[in-house]
Design a protein around this motif. Structure first.
Motif, PDB file in Angstrom:
ATOM      1  N   UNK A   4       0.858  -1.177   0.000  1.00  0.00           N
ATOM      2  CA  UNK A   4       0.000   0.000   0.000  1.00  0.00           C
ATOM      3  C   UNK A   4       0.895   1.227   0.000  1.00  0.00           C
ATOM      4  N   UNK A   5       0.764   2.040  -1.017  1.00  0.00           N
ATOM      5  CA  UNK A   5       1.530   3.265  -1.118  1.00  0.00           C
ATOM      6  C   UNK A   5       0.594   4.440  -0.859  1.00  0.00           C
ATOM      7  N   UNK A  10       3.763  10.093  -0.696  1.00  0.00           N
ATOM      8  CA  UNK A  10       4.449  10.430  -1.944  1.00  0.00           C
ATOM      9  C   UNK A  10       4.501  11.936  -2.131  1.00  0.00           C
ATOM     10  N   UNK A  11       3.375  12.618  -1.877  1.00  0.00           N
ATOM     11  CA  UNK A  11       3.364  14.074  -2.029  1.00  0.00           C
ATOM     12  C   UNK A  11       4.308  14.747  -1.038  1.00  0.00           C
ATOM     13  N   UNK A  12       4.388  14.224   0.167  1.00  0.00           N
ATOM     14  CA  UNK A  12       5.331  14.766   1.147  1.00  0.00           C
ATOM     15  C   UNK A  12       6.760  14.629   0.632  1.00  0.00           C
ATOM     16  N   UNK A  24      11.888  10.039  -5.814  1.00  0.00           N
ATOM     17  CA  UNK A  24      12.226   9.248  -6.995  1.00  0.00           C
ATOM     18  C   UNK A  24      12.352   7.765  -6.635  1.00  0.00           C
ATOM     19  N   UNK A  25      12.963   7.480  -5.496  1.00  0.00           N
ATOM     20  CA  UNK A  25      13.089   6.088  -5.050  1.00  0.00           C
ATOM     21  C   UNK A  25      11.716   5.479  -4.788  1.00  0.00           C
ATOM     22  N   UNK A  26      10.837   6.251  -4.154  1.00  0.00           N
ATOM     23  CA  UNK A  26       9.488   5.760  -3.877  1.00  0.00           C
ATOM     24  C   UNK A  26       8.737   5.485  -5.174  1.00  0.00           C
ATOM     25  N   UNK A  27       8.844   6.404  -6.117  1.00  0.00           N
ATOM     26  CA  UNK A  27       8.170   6.218  -7.401  1.00  0.00           C
ATOM     27  C   UNK A  27       8.732   5.002  -8.138  1.00  0.00           C
ATOM     28  N   UNK A  32       8.184  -0.579  -9.927  1.00  0.00           N
ATOM     29  CA  UNK A  32       8.740  -1.923  -9.882  1.00  0.00           C
ATOM     30  C   UNK A  32       7.723  -2.916  -9.319  1.00  0.00           C
ATOM     31  N   UNK A  33       7.036  -2.508  -8.256  1.00  0.00           N
ATOM     32  CA  UNK A  33       6.028  -3.372  -7.648  1.00  0.00           C
ATOM     33  C   UNK A  33       4.889  -3.648  -8.629  1.00  0.00           C
TER      34      UNK A  33
END
Length: 80
Positions: A4-5, A10-12, A24-27, A32-33
């Motif tokens: 669950x993302x 992400x906005x933070x 960028x890593x989160x995106x 990838x997931x």
């Protein structure tokens, strides 16, 4: 594999200019997931089609219904 993302997280990460790498890593992790889920689903669909064919060849009605039902559920989940 389903993670669950949080859109808020992400906005933070994106909103903090010095943490662009984190965003960028989160995106990248999200993409990838999603990609791995897609590959896993495609592989399972192929397996189920082989099992359905085998059940038909062997006239195994119970196995056919089991695999066909799983394939239907898998495809419905993918379309949601």
């Amino acid at each position: 594999m389903d993670k669950y993302y949080s859109y808020t997280d992400f906005l933070k990460a994106v909103g903090q200019s010095k943490k662009v790498d984190e965003a960028e890593k989160l995106l990248n992790e999200i993409y990838l997931d999603l990609f791995l889920n897609h590959i896993q689903r495609m592989h399972r669909e192929e397996q189920l089609m082989v099992l359905i064919d085998r059940a038909l060849d062997e006239k195994d009605e119970k196995a056919f219904h089991l695999y066909a039902h799983e394939l239907t559920v898998l495809r419905q989940a993918a379309s949601e």
